[in-house]
Design a protein around this motif. Sequence first.
Motif, PDB file in Angstrom:
ATOM      1  N   PRO A  52       0.805  -1.232   0.000  1.00  0.00           N
ATOM      2  CA  PRO A  52       0.000   0.000   0.000  1.00  0.00           C
ATOM      3  C   PRO A  52       0.835   1.278   0.000  1.00  0.00           C
ATOM      4  O   PRO A  52       0.474   2.253  -0.659  1.00  0.00           O
ATOM      5  CB  PRO A  52      -0.834  -0.120   1.285  1.00  0.00           C
ATOM      6  N   THR A  71      -5.728   0.359  -0.199  1.00  0.00           N
ATOM      7  CA  THR A  71      -5.393  -0.481   0.940  1.00  0.00           C
ATOM      8  C   THR A  71      -4.818  -1.792   0.417  1.00  0.00           C
ATOM      9  O   THR A  71      -4.793  -2.038  -0.793  1.00  0.00           O
ATOM     10  CB  THR A  71      -6.627  -0.773   1.795  1.00  0.00           C
ATOM     11  N   ALA A  72      -4.380  -2.655   1.314  1.00  0.00           N
ATOM     12  CA  ALA A  72      -3.821  -3.946   0.907  1.00  0.00           C
ATOM     13  C   ALA A  72      -4.834  -4.756   0.100  1.00  0.00           C
ATOM     14  O   ALA A  72      -4.459  -5.491  -0.824  1.00  0.00           O
ATOM     15  CB  ALA A  72      -3.366  -4.720   2.135  1.00  0.00           C
ATOM     16  N   ASP A  73      -6.122  -4.646   0.424  1.00  0.00           N
ATOM     17  CA  ASP A  73      -7.152  -5.409  -0.280  1.00  0.00           C
ATOM     18  C   ASP A  73      -7.331  -4.933  -1.725  1.00  0.00           C
ATOM     19  O   ASP A  73      -7.893  -5.662  -2.548  1.00  0.00           O
ATOM     20  CB  ASP A  73      -8.489  -5.299   0.454  1.00  0.00           C
ATOM     21  N   ASP A  74      -6.894  -3.726  -2.036  1.00  0.00           N
ATOM     22  CA  ASP A  74      -7.056  -3.194  -3.391  1.00  0.00           C
ATOM     23  C   ASP A  74      -5.974  -3.687  -4.345  1.00  0.00           C
ATOM     24  O   ASP A  74      -6.141  -3.590  -5.573  1.00  0.00           O
ATOM     25  CB  ASP A  74      -7.005  -1.653  -3.371  1.00  0.00           C
ATOM     26  N   ARG A  76      -4.487  -6.716  -5.031  1.00  0.00           N
ATOM     27  CA  ARG A  76      -4.634  -7.928  -5.847  1.00  0.00           C
ATOM     28  C   ARG A  76      -5.463  -7.678  -7.107  1.00  0.00           C
ATOM     29  O   ARG A  76      -5.014  -8.035  -8.213  1.00  0.00           O
ATOM     30  CB  ARG A  76      -5.234  -9.063  -5.025  1.00  0.00           C
ATOM     31  N   PRO A  77      -6.663  -7.084  -7.023  1.00  0.00           N
ATOM     32  CA  PRO A  77      -7.410  -6.838  -8.262  1.00  0.00           C
ATOM     33  C   PRO A  77      -6.696  -5.889  -9.214  1.00  0.00           C
ATOM     34  O   PRO A  77      -6.798  -6.044 -10.435  1.00  0.00           O
ATOM     35  CB  PRO A  77      -8.750  -6.261  -7.771  1.00  0.00           C
ATOM     36  N   GLY A 130     -11.195   3.188  -4.006  1.00  0.00           N
ATOM     37  CA  GLY A 130     -10.118   2.211  -3.992  1.00  0.00           C
ATOM     38  C   GLY A 130      -9.767   1.717  -5.378  1.00  0.00           C
ATOM     39  O   GLY A 130      -9.671   2.490  -6.336  1.00  0.00           O
ATOM     40  N   TRP A 131      -9.600   0.398  -5.515  1.00  0.00           N
ATOM     41  CA  TRP A 131      -9.173  -0.161  -6.794  1.00  0.00           C
ATOM     42  C   TRP A 131     -10.205   0.074  -7.880  1.00  0.00           C
ATOM     43  O   TRP A 131      -9.836   0.217  -9.069  1.00  0.00           O
ATOM     44  CB  TRP A 131      -8.863  -1.648  -6.649  1.00  0.00           C
TER      45      TRP A 131
END
Length: 201
Positions: A52, A71-74, A76-77, A130-131
């Motif tokens: 991030p 964020t970290a969750d964004d 990967r996609p 986000g992503w």
Amino acid sequence: MTSGSGIFVVVSDPATERYAAAPAPASLRRVQSFLNTRSVGQPAEPDLLAGPASANRWLRTLEWPTTPRLTADDLRPLCELRDSLQAQLEAGRDTSETARQPGLARHLEKLRWKLTLKEGQFALSAEGAGWRQVAGTLLGDIFVAQQHELWPRLKACRHPLCSAIFYDSSKNQSRVWHNTSVCGNLINLRASRARQRERAS
């Protein structure tokens, strides 16, 4: 039609500059920069989407309709989208190759855009945060570039250890190396030596 805010500001792009690749016009600068966040080159440069902190530093080097925050969750996609777009460029936009890329279709299913009218011009804006905001803006940029026939000029370097993304501004769109003095000369030298060995044998 424009993408995002409809205003493109030319700014420094460290992601592309580290590979000394020919820069794209302002309307495709975000896409080129996004693809050049990959870890390529000799020696390999770091992946700017690895975490991030580095991803958000990269975001701040570019102009966006509204400032995204990842964020970290964004990550990967976004990396999956990057890989899908990279594969499309490396395939040379062959229709059959593009059709076999389910990753792009999956991303399109998760994204939404809205069409607005600003100062007499239609603008395509990504919805979400986000992503989704980043991916939607990038794909919107590509859509607009396709309408102006700029998208085919964005290419992946043909050197197998490189594949940096560059903009081909040549009249006949014949460039294949992101930097002729780096990748082109190396490949041509190897080919020349191979021919010499064949003649000597």
